[in-house]
Design an enzyme around this catalytic site. Structure first.
Site, PDB file in Angstrom:
ATOM      1  N   ASP A   1       1.390  -1.080   0.128  1.00 37.17           N
ATOM      2  CA  ASP A   1       0.165  -0.159   0.024  1.00 37.17           C
ATOM      3  C   ASP A   1       0.824   0.703   0.267  1.00 37.17           C
ATOM      4  O   ASP A   1       0.884   2.400  -0.751  1.00 37.17           O
ATOM      5  CB  ASP A   1      -1.423   0.220   1.183  1.00 37.17           C
ATOM      6  CG  ASP A   1      -2.260  -1.152   1.166  1.00 37.17           C
ATOM      7  OD1 ASP A   1      -3.287  -0.981   1.531  1.00 37.17           O
ATOM      8  OD2 ASP A   1      -1.664  -2.537   1.474  1.00 37.17           O
TER       9      ASP A   1
ATOM     10  N   GLU B   1      -5.531   7.457   0.084  1.00 35.24           N
ATOM     11  CA  GLU B   1      -6.035   6.999   1.218  1.00 35.24           C
ATOM     12  C   GLU B   1      -4.688   6.665   2.434  1.00 35.24           C
ATOM     13  O   GLU B   1      -4.586   7.291   3.640  1.00 35.24           O
ATOM     14  CB  GLU B   1      -5.857   5.960   0.881  1.00 35.24           C
ATOM     15  CG  GLU B   1      -6.794   4.860   2.226  1.00 35.24           C
ATOM     16  CD  GLU B   1      -6.778   3.406   1.757  1.00 35.24           C
ATOM     17  OE1 GLU B   1      -7.170   2.856   0.920  1.00 35.24           O
ATOM     18  OE2 GLU B   1      -7.876   2.753   2.566  1.00 35.24           O
TER      19      GLU B   1
ATOM     20  N   ASP C   1      -6.047   5.462  -4.410  1.00 33.51           N
ATOM     21  CA  ASP C   1      -6.480   3.833  -3.599  1.00 33.51           C
ATOM     22  C   ASP C   1      -5.433   3.363  -3.857  1.00 33.51           C
ATOM     23  O   ASP C   1      -5.206   2.666  -4.935  1.00 33.51           O
ATOM     24  CB  ASP C   1      -7.372   3.692  -3.429  1.00 33.51           C
ATOM     25  CG  ASP C   1      -7.708   2.237  -2.431  1.00 33.51           C
ATOM     26  OD1 ASP C   1      -6.257   2.480  -1.212  1.00 33.51           O
ATOM     27  OD2 ASP C   1      -9.073   2.091  -2.370  1.00 33.51           O
TER      28      ASP C   1
ATOM     29  N   ILE D   1      -3.701   0.461  -2.881  1.00 34.28           N
ATOM     30  CA  ILE D   1      -4.431  -0.870  -3.142  1.00 34.28           C
ATOM     31  C   ILE D   1      -5.747  -0.826  -2.413  1.00 34.28           C
ATOM     32  O   ILE D   1      -6.165  -0.512  -1.511  1.00 34.28           O
ATOM     33  CB  ILE D   1      -3.591  -1.516  -2.242  1.00 34.28           C
ATOM     34  CG1 ILE D   1      -2.272  -2.122  -2.906  1.00 34.28           C
ATOM     35  CG2 ILE D   1      -4.070  -3.154  -1.883  1.00 34.28           C
ATOM     36  CD1 ILE D   1      -1.877  -3.164  -2.044  1.00 34.28           C
ATOM     37  N   ASP D   2      -6.418  -0.641  -3.492  1.00 35.19           N
ATOM     38  CA  ASP D   2      -8.052  -0.702  -2.764  1.00 35.19           C
ATOM     39  C   ASP D   2      -8.587  -2.211  -2.530  1.00 35.19           C
ATOM     40  O   ASP D   2      -8.268  -2.999  -3.312  1.00 35.19           O
ATOM     41  CB  ASP D   2      -8.580  -0.350  -3.437  1.00 35.19           C
ATOM     42  CG  ASP D   2     -10.477  -0.363  -4.152  1.00 35.19           C
ATOM     43  OD1 ASP D   2     -11.148  -0.117  -2.331  1.00 35.19           O
ATOM     44  OD2 ASP D   2     -11.009  -0.831  -4.362  1.00 35.19           O
TER      45      ASP D   2
ATOM     46  N   THR E   1      -7.899  -4.153   0.500  1.00 35.90           N
ATOM     47  CA  THR E   1      -6.181  -4.611   1.092  1.00 35.90           C
ATOM     48  C   THR E   1      -6.994  -6.346   1.554  1.00 35.90           C
ATOM     49  O   THR E   1      -5.626  -6.700   1.527  1.00 35.90           O
ATOM     50  CB  THR E   1      -5.434  -3.677   1.908  1.00 35.90           C
ATOM     51  OG1 THR E   1      -5.788  -2.354   1.682  1.00 35.90           O
ATOM     52  CG2 THR E   1      -4.952  -4.180   2.842  1.00 35.90           C
TER      53      THR E   1
ATOM     54  N   ASP F   1     -12.290   5.294  -3.753  1.00 36.49           N
ATOM     55  CA  ASP F   1     -13.357   4.001  -3.386  1.00 36.49           C
ATOM     56  C   ASP F   1     -13.946   3.834  -4.375  1.00 36.49           C
ATOM     57  O   ASP F   1     -14.864   2.154  -5.402  1.00 36.49           O
ATOM     58  CB  ASP F   1     -13.824   3.721  -2.218  1.00 36.49           C
ATOM     59  CG  ASP F   1     -12.399   3.000  -1.076  1.00 36.49           C
ATOM     60  OD1 ASP F   1     -11.771   2.269  -1.098  1.00 36.49           O
ATOM     61  OD2 ASP F   1     -13.106   2.997  -0.009  1.00 36.49           O
TER      62      ASP F   1
HETATM   63  P1  AMP Z   1     -14.711  -4.075  -1.618  1.00 37.06           P
HETATM   64  O1  AMP Z   1     -13.894  -4.742  -1.573  1.00 37.06           O
HETATM   65  O2  AMP Z   1     -15.173  -3.340  -2.425  1.00 37.06           O
HETATM   66  O3  AMP Z   1     -15.459  -4.462   0.418  1.00 37.06           O
HETATM   67  O4  AMP Z   1     -14.602  -2.561  -0.968  1.00 37.06           O
HETATM   68  C1  AMP Z   1     -12.743  -2.426  -0.058  1.00 37.06           C
HETATM   69  C2  AMP Z   1     -13.319  -0.985   0.534  1.00 37.06           C
HETATM   70  O5  AMP Z   1     -14.174  -1.145   1.679  1.00 37.06           O
HETATM   71  C3  AMP Z   1     -12.145  -0.592   1.637  1.00 37.06           C
HETATM   72  O6  AMP Z   1     -11.178   0.575   0.443  1.00 37.06           O
HETATM   73  C4  AMP Z   1     -12.477   0.224   2.491  1.00 37.06           C
HETATM   74  O7  AMP Z   1     -12.108   1.569   2.812  1.00 37.06           O
HETATM   75  C5  AMP Z   1     -14.112   0.484   2.275  1.00 37.06           C
HETATM   76  N1  AMP Z   1     -14.915   0.348   3.731  1.00 37.06           N
HETATM   77  C6  AMP Z   1     -14.294  -0.319   4.751  1.00 37.06           C
HETATM   78  N2  AMP Z   1     -15.524  -0.577   5.688  1.00 37.06           N
HETATM   79  C7  AMP Z   1     -16.073  -0.270   4.807  1.00 37.06           C
HETATM   80  C8  AMP Z   1     -17.576  -0.446   5.990  1.00 37.06           C
HETATM   81  N3  AMP Z   1     -18.584  -0.880   7.063  1.00 37.06           N
HETATM   82  N4  AMP Z   1     -19.100   0.133   4.778  1.00 37.06           N
HETATM   83  C9  AMP Z   1     -18.983   0.145   3.658  1.00 37.06           C
HETATM   84  N5  AMP Z   1     -17.473   0.731   2.698  1.00 37.06           N
HETATM   85  C10 AMP Z   1     -16.488  -0.339   3.823  1.00 37.06           C
HETATM   86 MG    MG Z   2     -10.195   1.450  -0.914  1.00 37.03          MG
END
Ligand code: AMP
Ligand code: MG
Length: 325
Positions: free
Chosen positions: A45, A68, A121, A123-124, A126, A267
């Protein structure tokens, strides 16, 4: 106007960061820290953010970057080992870089909102990255609240053109979206599904169950009479899947306990323009456009609805109906 230099710098730096992330993932075990909100952050990251911010700072020194990560925790004496690991990785791409340059490059990503800014981001997803699943590197350029360019690398997603692992999706406002194979560099336009038969459509969702309310999603499936199990995928790779017609609906419905938590701009910005330029639609759950002119959070939006466009209004109507019941 096609932003040639912006596009070139964004694709080149994101691609370089992809190599760093893939190299670090192959080295097991690699160091992981935990942030104040308990979410994990890795050498990759930080390294990815350093590589991309270094390139943006050089090419566009007047553009703030809202990213981020920050290097605060890396400046502590107990972080010297992880800082050395990050520096070693970044030096594979930028041989002259010092640990202090790495810190400065990461902190370049803590820019303030301006009429024109980048959001990153590094690393989206992670958690997906650590698990060995999908993840993305997401970079977007926003001007006066409008996303103009999105570059989204998905190093573990197969390319449509050669079947090999690794693609970069690129969306340019007014000029469509493409996917580029990371193996061959071959670029091909992408489009969302245009099926009229909504029974043939598919939903995609996060692997992490805390990131969207599955009870609401399942009710929408029932209302659409969909019986197929949704595909699960980490990161903005889901936007890529919608943009290239492999999925048609992607919802983020805040869980009741996270209602006050707002989505981060990094994101969604890159994924959103790629879906829109591929013919799809992105709004919040009330049908409002995502507002990228307020800062690091989508503070005026509630949840996210991404679709192929065709079923967008139908799903918004269903959400409104569920809200009233
Ligand atoms: P995903 O891989 O699509 O589930 O999304 C990953 C992203 O979800 C991360 O970059 C976080 O910023 C975000 N994230 C973390 N916790 C939450 C939450 N409670 N609700 C929505 N997004 C979140
Ligand atoms: Mg992310």
């Amino acid at each position: 106007m096609i932003k040639t230099q912006e596009k070139q710098v964004a694709i080149a730096s994101v691609t370089a960061a992809t190599q760093l992330c893939q190299r670090v993932r192959a080295l097991k075990p690699s160091s992981t820290l935990h942030k104040a909100d308990t979410s994990p952050v890795t050498v990759a990251d930080f390294g990815s953010q350093a590589v991309i911010c270094h390139a943006l700072a050089e090419a566009f020194p007047h553009d703030p970057v809202i990213a981020e990560e920050d290097a605060f925790s890396l400046q502590k004496p107990e972080s010297s080992i992880i800082l050395a690991q990050i520096t070693e990785q970044v030096q594979q791409i930028l041989p002259q870089i010092t640990p202090q340059d790495v810190i400065d490059s990461i902190n370049w990503g803590n820019g303030k909102l301006a009429p024109r800014y980048w959001t990153l981001d590094p690393i989206d997803g992670t958690k997906g990255y650590i698990r060995g699943d999908q993840y993305a590197i997401a970079l977007a350029l926003v001007e006066n609240g409008i996303i103009q360019l999105g570059v989204l690398a998905c190093p573990a997603l197969p390319s449509r053109s050669d079947g090999k692992q690794g693609v970069v999706f690129v969306g340019v406002r007014g000029h469509g979206s493409v996917e580029i194979s990371l193996s061959t560099g071959k670029s091909q336009p992408i489009r969302v599904n245009a099926f009229n038969d909504t029974n043939q459509l598919r939903r995609i969702e996060s692997v992490e169950s805390a990131h969207s309310d599955r009870a609401v999603q399942n009710k929408i499936d029932e209302m659409l009479r969909w019986t197929q199990t949704p595909q699960q995928m980490d990161s903005q790779a889901k936007y890529g899947a919608v943009a290239r017609g492999e999925a048609d609906l992607y919802l983020r419905v805040p869980l009741p306990q996270f209602k006050a938590k707002k989505e981060n701009i990094w994101d969604h910005a890159a994924g959103a323009i790629i879906v829109e330029e591929a013919g799809g639609k992105v709004t919040d759950l009330g049908g409002q456009p995502l507002n990228f002119s307020l800062g690091a959070k989508l503070s005026e939006n509630n949840g996210i609805l991404v679709s192929n466009g065709i079923i967008h209004q139908q799903v918004l109507d269903m959400i409104a109906q569920l809200d009233q019941s």
